[in-house]
Scaffold this active site. Structure first.
Site: not given
Length: 286
Positions: A212, A57-58, A240, A238, A152, A169
């Protein structure tokens, strides 16, 4: 009952790369976080500890820095494609490469001065396998808010429901979006900016009966405006906002003072796709 090795991959995660270009007095800056994951004929290292097929990985980390110097970084998608194809074509035991890149924006302040632009993170994921190449662009942490034009109501209720219906809202979210390309784009940067603008414009101009509905509107706007894209996946929390109760202070609150909620939050997820979209690699769903 036999116990067998399932799917596996390995790589180098979060290689931080800053690339400065110095063509003259005005410099350029690219800031990336690159993660590499390789798959293929790697069973031996798991089952017997034989590392003959394990590229360190190096070495992957070093390749990122060397490629940045040798090839430059024009876009995260193009840079990811270079890396993925390199590992698959130079390592016989490697049949699949996944490159994931986060690109951090910087705002120019002068010829060689910059300020970190922190309103979103650009992302790219590149998959190269024997079945072909797949490029997925996207963004994370794009915070959007509409102070009105959201409601909503009409939802089912049971004995545990306390939420009141509302026709007014705040709608706020932090967009996590990924869109899949049909093939190689002629201009990755222009494609990204166009998709981002379409997401934002749809959010701004959609009267939302639900988050949605907003999600589908945002996805549709992207696909309508970007013919090079096959589909888009969106995750929209969402965020709130609750009206603060000012009655103890003999004050009315006509939708002006809110408490910004932290958690819990609703999470809306969905995919918007073309009906003729080419099939996606299984990596798309990870």
């Amino acid at each position: 009952m036999a116990i067998v090795l399932g799917s596996n991959r390995y790589g180098k995660a979060e290689v931080r790369l800053v690339r400065v270009t110095r063509p003259g007095d005005t410099h350029g800056l690219v800031d990336l976080n690159v993660s590499i994951a390789l798959s293929g004929d790697l069973a031996a290292t798991h089952l017997t500890g034989d590392n003959a097929g394990v590229l360190p990985t190096d070495t992957m980390k070093n390749t990122v820095y060397a490629f940045a110097r040798e090839h430059g970084v024009t876009s995260p998608e193009a840079f990811g494609l270079l890396l993925a194809r390199h590992f698959v074509t130079t390592q016989e035991q490697v049949t699949g490469a996944r490159i994931s890149i986060e690109s951090y924006g910087w705002e120019r302040l002068g010829p060689h001065s910059f300020r970190r632009a922190g309103d979103y993170v650009r992302t790219a994921r590149i998959f190269v396998t024997p079945d072909g190449t797949q490029v997925v662009s996207g963004l994370e942490n794009l915070v959007l808010l509409n102070s009105t034009a959201s409601e909503f109501r009409g939802f089912p209720r049971d004995k545990y429901t306390t939420l009141a219906e509302t026709t007014e809202r705040i709608l706020a979210t932090e967009v996590d979006a990924r869109w899949r390309h049909r093939g190689d784009s002629a201009d990755w940067d222009e494609s990204f900016e166009g998709a981002k603008d379409a997401l934002v414009n749809a959010f701004v101009n959609t009267y939302s009966a639900s988050l949605q509905q907003t999600l589908f509107s945002m996805g549709t706007r992207v696909l309508d405006s970007r013919t090079e894209l096959a589909e888009i996946r969106l995750a929209l929390p969402n965020k709130h906002h609750y009206l603060a109760d000012l009655s103890p202070f003999d004050l009315e609150n006509p939708g002006e003072v809110y408490i910004a909620g932290d958690r819990p939050y609703g999470l809306i997820e969905g995919t918007v796709t073309r009906d003729d979209a080419p099939p996606a690699s299984s990596e798309w769903y990870l």
